[in-house]
Scaffold this active site. Structure first.
Site, PDB file in Angstrom:
ATOM      1  N   ASN A  15       0.941  -1.136   0.005  1.00 38.00           N
ATOM      2  CA  ASN A  15       0.040  -0.043   0.046  1.00 38.00           C
ATOM      3  C   ASN A  15       0.764   1.199  -0.136  1.00 38.00           C
ATOM      4  O   ASN A  15       1.622   1.772   0.898  1.00 38.00           O
ATOM      5  CB  ASN A  15      -0.734  -0.024   1.048  1.00 38.00           C
ATOM      6  CG  ASN A  15      -1.727   1.192   1.344  1.00 38.00           C
ATOM      7  OD1 ASN A  15      -1.871   2.047   0.347  1.00 38.00           O
ATOM      8  ND2 ASN A  15      -2.395   1.625   2.698  1.00 38.00           N
ATOM      9  N   TRP A  16       0.901   1.955  -1.180  1.00 36.16           N
ATOM     10  CA  TRP A  16       1.884   3.205  -1.417  1.00 36.16           C
ATOM     11  C   TRP A  16       1.240   4.298  -0.842  1.00 36.16           C
ATOM     12  O   TRP A  16       2.114   5.271  -0.493  1.00 36.16           O
ATOM     13  CB  TRP A  16       2.092   3.266  -2.702  1.00 36.16           C
ATOM     14  CG  TRP A  16       2.898   2.238  -3.375  1.00 36.16           C
ATOM     15  CD1 TRP A  16       3.291   1.232  -2.692  1.00 36.16           C
ATOM     16  CD2 TRP A  16       3.312   2.330  -4.848  1.00 36.16           C
ATOM     17  NE1 TRP A  16       4.056   0.339  -3.991  1.00 36.16           N
ATOM     18  CE2 TRP A  16       3.995   1.135  -5.234  1.00 36.16           C
ATOM     19  CE3 TRP A  16       2.859   3.268  -6.095  1.00 36.16           C
ATOM     20  CZ2 TRP A  16       4.443   0.814  -6.360  1.00 36.16           C
ATOM     21  CZ3 TRP A  16       3.555   3.204  -7.053  1.00 36.16           C
ATOM     22  CH2 TRP A  16       4.158   2.018  -7.337  1.00 36.16           C
ATOM     23  N   LYS A  17      -0.213   4.137  -0.195  1.00 36.06           N
ATOM     24  CA  LYS A  17      -0.684   5.297   0.293  1.00 36.06           C
ATOM     25  C   LYS A  17      -0.485   6.675  -0.741  1.00 36.06           C
ATOM     26  O   LYS A  17      -0.514   6.494  -2.007  1.00 36.06           O
ATOM     27  CB  LYS A  17      -0.053   5.737   1.646  1.00 36.06           C
ATOM     28  CG  LYS A  17      -0.144   4.552   2.740  1.00 36.06           C
ATOM     29  CD  LYS A  17       0.107   4.555   3.908  1.00 36.06           C
ATOM     30  CE  LYS A  17      -0.014   3.540   4.676  1.00 36.06           C
ATOM     31  NZ  LYS A  17       0.032   3.376   6.383  1.00 36.06           N
ATOM     32  N   HIS A  71      -9.446   0.908   4.796  1.00 35.49           N
ATOM     33  CA  HIS A  71      -8.227   1.127   5.474  1.00 35.49           C
ATOM     34  C   HIS A  71      -8.483   1.975   6.936  1.00 35.49           C
ATOM     35  O   HIS A  71      -9.084   2.763   6.579  1.00 35.49           O
ATOM     36  CB  HIS A  71      -7.195   1.640   4.443  1.00 35.49           C
ATOM     37  CG  HIS A  71      -5.815   1.696   5.018  1.00 35.49           C
ATOM     38  ND1 HIS A  71      -5.278   2.550   5.891  1.00 35.49           N
ATOM     39  CD2 HIS A  71      -4.658   0.882   4.947  1.00 35.49           C
ATOM     40  CE1 HIS A  71      -3.768   2.349   6.360  1.00 35.49           C
ATOM     41  NE2 HIS A  71      -3.648   1.111   5.726  1.00 35.49           N
ATOM     42  N   GLU A 124      -6.987   4.393   7.788  1.00 34.25           N
ATOM     43  CA  GLU A 124      -6.856   5.775   7.435  1.00 34.25           C
ATOM     44  C   GLU A 124      -8.274   6.479   6.740  1.00 34.25           C
ATOM     45  O   GLU A 124      -8.471   7.592   6.999  1.00 34.25           O
ATOM     46  CB  GLU A 124      -5.494   5.989   6.617  1.00 34.25           C
ATOM     47  CG  GLU A 124      -4.169   5.901   7.363  1.00 34.25           C
ATOM     48  CD  GLU A 124      -3.081   5.312   6.724  1.00 34.25           C
ATOM     49  OE1 GLU A 124      -2.915   5.612   5.373  1.00 34.25           O
ATOM     50  OE2 GLU A 124      -2.130   4.718   7.443  1.00 34.25           O
ATOM     51  N   GLU A 155      -5.439  -5.618  10.460  1.00 32.58           N
ATOM     52  CA  GLU A 155      -4.255  -4.545  10.625  1.00 32.58           C
ATOM     53  C   GLU A 155      -4.622  -3.748  11.922  1.00 32.58           C
ATOM     54  O   GLU A 155      -5.504  -3.032  11.995  1.00 32.58           O
ATOM     55  CB  GLU A 155      -4.317  -3.403   9.392  1.00 32.58           C
ATOM     56  CG  GLU A 155      -3.851  -3.775   8.068  1.00 32.58           C
ATOM     57  CD  GLU A 155      -3.572  -2.801   7.060  1.00 32.58           C
ATOM     58  OE1 GLU A 155      -2.200  -2.875   6.787  1.00 32.58           O
ATOM     59  OE2 GLU A 155      -4.231  -1.731   6.691  1.00 32.58           O
ATOM     60  N   GLY A 208       2.497   1.827  10.967  1.00 34.12           N
ATOM     61  CA  GLY A 208       3.201   2.769  10.845  1.00 34.12           C
ATOM     62  C   GLY A 208       4.151   3.076  12.142  1.00 34.12           C
ATOM     63  O   GLY A 208       4.915   4.079  12.312  1.00 34.12           O
ATOM     64  N   SER A 238       3.496  -2.551  10.170  1.00 34.96           N
ATOM     65  CA  SER A 238       4.940  -2.678  10.616  1.00 34.96           C
ATOM     66  C   SER A 238       5.429  -4.075  10.054  1.00 34.96           C
ATOM     67  O   SER A 238       6.420  -4.545  10.756  1.00 34.96           O
ATOM     68  CB  SER A 238       5.258  -2.346  12.240  1.00 34.96           C
ATOM     69  OG  SER A 238       5.051  -1.098  12.185  1.00 34.96           O
ATOM     70  N   GLY A 279       2.979  -1.421   4.443  1.00 34.59           N
ATOM     71  CA  GLY A 279       2.791   0.077   4.049  1.00 34.59           C
ATOM     72  C   GLY A 279       3.996   0.720   3.815  1.00 34.59           C
ATOM     73  O   GLY A 279       4.596   0.617   2.544  1.00 34.59           O
ATOM     74  N   GLY A 280       4.940   1.246   4.808  1.00 33.73           N
ATOM     75  CA  GLY A 280       6.327   1.762   4.794  1.00 33.73           C
ATOM     76  C   GLY A 280       7.096   0.968   3.993  1.00 33.73           C
ATOM     77  O   GLY A 280       7.742   1.586   3.130  1.00 33.73           O
TER      78      GLY A 280
END
Ligand code: PEP
Length: 265
Positions: free
Chosen positions: A14-16, A106, A108, A176, A182, A222, A243-244
């Site tokens: 997930n590049w956001k 998600h 967010e 998640e 994150g 993470s 994610g990251g």
């Protein structure tokens, strides 16, 4: 372990809101080269990326022209199919661009855009109307965990989201924990297994035993190369939503190649 269940592991990035369309081309091209050079097992593990909407056409062109072993999808979609919904993106448009998947719910989106479980169910229905596989994201906050224990909130979220699923259509679930996203502190693999097993029970209740046996459940929060093998060793964890680390080429490629580093955690 997914290999024993017949469920093909899915490693999803997930590049956001990162990487524009030119950067997406460079990234996907290099990811494909890195996987090829490392003799990535295309049949054994599925890799998918979730770029911003504005990148999707570029990613589609690259993936289809070079037959790259990388699926792609949207980070969200509209509950509506077309019409006066400024700024929204229809599942029909995602399908037309060759998106196999779409992330739905998600944390967010829930936190910053007020998405409710009911809206998420509508989005699941919209994805299925257009033949796009929803990746339904669920997870508890630290407060939820303290108040209700580990599975209560994600199971309740999933129960509502699955009301939107069309009979016989594929879904993927991503567990998640919000406190792990994150943060650099992942759940333990035992924690992930406990909740993923509870989510599989919800799938069995709502969609039936066959769906529960075949549906892939991902862990996200993470995830990195150093902890993926531990998650993938669990019976009910069938992949990861990353994610990251999905923006770090070598790290993401290494996560996708987790079968080659089983035993390194
Ligand atoms: C995510 O946002 O879906 C996620 C899992 O992020 P990270 O891997 O950075 O925790």
């Amino acid at each position: 372990m997914a290999a024993l269940t017949g469920r093909r592991p899915l490693i999803a990035g997930n590049w956001k809101m990162n990487l524009d369309h030119l950067q997406s081309i460079a990234f996907v091209q290099k990811l494909a080269w890195t996987l090829r050079d490392a003799a990535f097992d295309r049949a054994g593990v599925e890799v998918a990326v979730f770029p911003p909407f504005t990148d999707l056409r570029s990613v589609q062109t690259l993936v289809s022209s070079d037959d790259l072993p990388i699926a792609f999808g949207g980070q969200d979609l509209s509950a509506h199919d077309s019409g006066a919904y400024t700024g929204e993106v229809s599942g029909a448009f995602l399908a037309a661009l060759g998106c196999r998947y779409v992330l739905i719910g998600h944390s967010e989106r829930r936190q910053y855009h007020g998405e409710t479980d009911a809206l998420i169910a509508e989005k699941v229905a919209a994805a299925h109307r257009h033949g796009v596989v929803p990746i339904i994201c669920v997870g508890e906050t630290a407060e939820d965990l303290e108040q209700h224990g580990p599975s209560h909130v994600p199971a309740a979220q999933l129960r509502v989201a699955l009301e939107g699923a069309a009979a016989g259509s594929e879904v993927v679930v991503a567990y998640e924990p919000v406190w792990a996203i994150g943060s650099g502190t992942a759940a333990t693999s035992a924690q992930a297994q406990q909740v993923c097993a509870a989510l599989r029970e919800v799938i069995a209740e709502v969609l039936g035993a066959d769906a529960a046996a075949t549906t892939r459940i991902l862990y996200g929060g993470s995830v990195k190369a150093a902890n993926i093998a531990g998650f993938m060793a669990e019976a009910d964890v069938d992949g990861a939503l990353v994610g990251g680390a999905s923006l770090q080429l070598d790290e993401f490629a290494s996560i996708a190649r987790f079968p080659s580093h089983v035993g390194t955690v």
